[in-house]
Scaffold this active site. Sequence first.
Site, PDB file in Angstrom:
ATOM      1  N   TYR A  95       0.860  -1.179   0.064  1.00  0.00           N
ATOM      2  CA  TYR A  95      -0.095  -0.055  -0.139  1.00  0.00           C
ATOM      3  C   TYR A  95       0.761   1.150  -0.004  1.00  0.00           C
ATOM      4  CZ  TYR A  95      -3.261   3.364   1.483  1.00  0.00           C
ATOM      5  OH  TYR A  95      -4.287   4.548   1.589  1.00  0.00           O
ATOM      6  N   LYS A 111       1.123   3.984  -3.098  1.00  0.00           N
ATOM      7  CA  LYS A 111       0.720   5.125  -2.833  1.00  0.00           C
ATOM      8  C   LYS A 111       1.994   6.229  -3.172  1.00  0.00           C
ATOM      9  CE  LYS A 111      -3.551   5.649  -1.790  1.00  0.00           C
ATOM     10  NZ  LYS A 111      -4.471   6.623  -2.470  1.00  0.00           N
TER      11      LYS A 111
END
Length: 248
Positions: free
Chosen positions: A162, A166
Amino acid sequence: MATAKTIVATGATSGLGFEVVKQLLTQKRPHKFILGARDAKTAQAAFDGLKYDKRHNLTIFPLELSNLKTVKTFSRLVLEKLGKGKVDYLLLNAAIAKNADEPGPHGSKWTQHYLIHLLRKKLEASRSRIVVISSGAVRGVEDTSLLDNDVKGASKTERSVYSATKFIQLLGAHWWRRELLEECDVVAVSPGLVPGTGLSRGTRMQMPLNHPDAKTIPEGAQSILRAFTRDDFPEDPFRIFLTSWGEW
């Protein structure tokens, strides 16, 4: 009646994205939404359940961000729907939460970049604002040389995919800021820590509900919506990240 604002969005059929659209549907100013969804029928039913005022217009096209072919098809449908109309906002909301333990496409780390490319001429002509939903999780990337391997399918990395996706998304936002300088505004915004989205479900991520900085989903959506209207951009062109507490 005020002129309708047109918003093209990904990741807006659940969680924070859904809440952003939901809040805009309560406004008096009319909005035209063109949304991408994995399951357009289910998404349409969810929005119909809001019983929103029909001064707003909402269209949903199929979109699977792990599949570049559907991104290309989505962009074509968006441009056909728009015709000579403009895009006021392009809202990009997507990330990979699950670690890459199994083989398979993990395309949403680059498909937002591809979507901007496909819509570029319309965005430039519209002088659109591109709003990228980012995250403070980018700070979890300590060694950028590991990114390429960490986001591969079946990498089995112990680091957060994640955070990696990002971070890559934020790099893309900076690249487009430079590319579209003078034509479009590009803003990356953090909604804050929002445990209620279910983002961490089935992953190793820890998002405690009782965290002192935790926000509700409506509060997170309000943080995102600030990025639609803020015009007090810093003089430093590299400061495109708007925090959940409203600071650049």
